[in-house]
Design an enzyme around this catalytic site. Sequence first.
Site, PDB file in Angstrom:
ATOM      1  N   CYS A  48       0.904  -1.304  -0.080  1.00 12.49           N
ATOM      2  CA  CYS A  48      -0.227  -0.008   0.019  1.00 12.49           C
ATOM      3  C   CYS A  48       0.952   1.177   0.007  1.00 12.49           C
ATOM      4  O   CYS A  48       1.590   1.537  -0.762  1.00 12.49           O
ATOM      5  CB  CYS A  48      -0.929   0.065   1.213  1.00 12.49           C
ATOM      6  N   GLU A  67      -2.696  -9.045   2.882  1.00 14.45           N
ATOM      7  CA  GLU A  67      -3.107  -9.518   4.305  1.00 14.45           C
ATOM      8  C   GLU A  67      -4.447  -9.646   4.439  1.00 14.45           C
ATOM      9  O   GLU A  67      -5.112 -10.039   5.210  1.00 14.45           O
ATOM     10  CB  GLU A  67      -2.516  -8.638   5.508  1.00 14.45           C
ATOM     11  N   HIS A 111      -3.819  -5.077  -0.401  1.00  9.38           N
ATOM     12  CA  HIS A 111      -3.488  -5.422   0.675  1.00  9.38           C
ATOM     13  C   HIS A 111      -3.523  -7.094   0.512  1.00  9.38           C
ATOM     14  O   HIS A 111      -4.409  -7.589   0.815  1.00  9.38           O
ATOM     15  CB  HIS A 111      -4.519  -5.077   1.797  1.00  9.38           C
TER      16      HIS A 111
END
Length: 213
Positions: free
Chosen positions: A84, A195, A193
């Site tokens: 990001c 994650e 992202h």
Amino acid sequence: MAGRTIAVIDYGMGNLRSAAKAVEHVAAGATVVVTADPAVVAAAERVVFPGQGAMPDCMRELDARGLREAVLQAAREKPFLGICVGEQMLFERSEEGDVAGLGVFPGVVRRFPEARMVGADGLRLKVPHMGWNEVRQRPHALWAGIADGARFYFVHSYCVQDIDPALTAGTTDYGLPFTCAVARDNIFAVQFHPEKSARDGLQLLKNFVEWRP
């Protein structure tokens, strides 16, 4: 991975807990450390550089914690994953606050041109770009086991532009095509992202943990 350390850089501006937990999930036998200590970053085998929030705040906090040189050194020497704003900070400058980045790569971070953002249905697209979107890949080891066109989770109003096309490792469309992944040598960095991107996000992180650039 026994005895190896993965440093997740903490400069006060990233979603560190979810990033670290996701890396831990795929890095069996490794030690994942969230750290603001330049010495720990220097000693780690590989480095994750997350970011969240406004670019000027991120750059200010990075310098306030004395982490700039540690990040630059890691980007030169070891497997390095930017996430990001951690991707955006690798470039020369951002229009967000007209702030200089780290200058690892040539290029500028610009805001989506909201007045020209129109979807396939003809409706105006909102900024920030928020939600799941398809990523078209260019060949790279970190895409192993991930289908071309797989969907990843985005939250951003700015993206990298005016870059060397050779840096582009992935693109997506949101009113216009933009680079969402960049790669060179030991560095891989993404606007989305991983994650927060379910199975494919975890696969990308696993590929990073195992990567030997």
